[in-house]
Design an enzyme around this catalytic site. Structure first.
Site, short mmCIF file in Angstrom:
data_model
loop_
_atom_site.label_atom_id
_atom_site.label_comp_id
_atom_site.label_asym_id
_atom_site.label_seq_id
_atom_site.Cartn_x
_atom_site.Cartn_y
_atom_site.Cartn_z
N SER A 92 5.72 0.01 7.72
CA SER A 92 4.22 -0.25 6.48
C SER A 92 4.26 1.82 6.41
O SER A 92 5.12 1.93 7.45
CB SER A 92 3.38 -0.82 7.44
OG SER A 92 3.59 -2.31 7.36
N ILE B 172 -4.79 0.47 1.86
CA ILE B 172 -4.10 -0.94 1.17
C ILE B 172 -2.35 0.09 1.99
O ILE B 172 -1.95 0.67 1.90
CB ILE B 172 -3.66 0.43 -0.05
CG1 ILE B 172 -4.38 -0.27 -0.98
CG2 ILE B 172 -2.57 -0.95 -0.76
CD1 ILE B 172 -5.09 -1.42 -1.34
N GLU B 173 -1.98 -1.67 3.47
CA GLU B 173 -0.45 -1.05 3.10
C GLU B 173 0.69 -1.63 2.82
O GLU B 173 0.56 -3.21 1.99
CB GLU B 173 -0.97 -1.98 4.38
CG GLU B 173 0.35 -2.07 5.25
CD GLU B 173 0.06 -3.26 7.19
OE1 GLU B 173 1.32 -3.45 7.89
OE2 GLU B 173 -0.49 -3.72 6.88
N ILE B 174 1.68 -0.91 3.04
CA ILE B 174 2.94 -1.77 2.24
C ILE B 174 4.19 -1.43 2.93
O ILE B 174 4.60 0.07 3.45
CB ILE B 174 2.96 -0.08 0.47
CG1 ILE B 174 2.16 -0.29 -0.42
CG2 ILE B 174 4.41 -1.04 -0.02
CD1 ILE B 174 2.04 1.42 -1.22
#
Length: 130
Positions: free
Chosen positions: A113, A124-126
């Site tokens: 991530s 916001i974690e992607i």
């Protein structure tokens, strides 16, 4: 009993900045629809088979959370592209990564991530599955 998440509601203090981030930076599709009580024009960010409905602080639709507030969310999205491409896209958009890439554990197992903040300072974690 529960199968999957259909949508969630995000409260923003700055609608234009929020729309820019979720559409331009994250690539979600902006959708307009009529809903709520009473029915009114609304907006949502659509991705995959889910969506994020948008509320503007002070103009929330009923029913709503007990204490709707910008910046109170911590969300993790699984990317449809490799994380290296996500990072390239964030750099091209001049959006700062605050942490990562790091290994975490997601709902389906190990993930890698990066973390950013949206305009309301939601975390916001992607992620990509590994």
């Amino acid at each position: 009993m529960i199968d999957h998440l259909d949508h969630l509601v995000l409260t923003t203090a700055d609608e234009a900045a929020c729309v820019d981030f979720y559409t331009r930076v994250l690539g979600m599709r902006l959708e307009s629809f009529v809903g709520g009580t009473p029915p009114v024009a609304r907006k949502a960010f659509v991705f995959g088979q889910q969506k994020i409905n948008l509320h503007v602080r002070g103009k929330e639709f009923e029913p709503k959370a007990h204490l709707p507030a910008p910046g109170a969310l911590d969300l993790c999205f699984v990317a449809s592209i490799p994380l290296a491409q996500v990072m390239d896209r964030l750099a091209a958009a001049s959006w700062s990564v605050i942490e990562g890439p790091v290994q975490r554990t997601g709902a389906q197992g190990p993930i890698r991530s990066v973390y950013v903040r949206d305009p309301d300072l939601n975390l916001i974690e992607i992620s990509e599955l590994i």
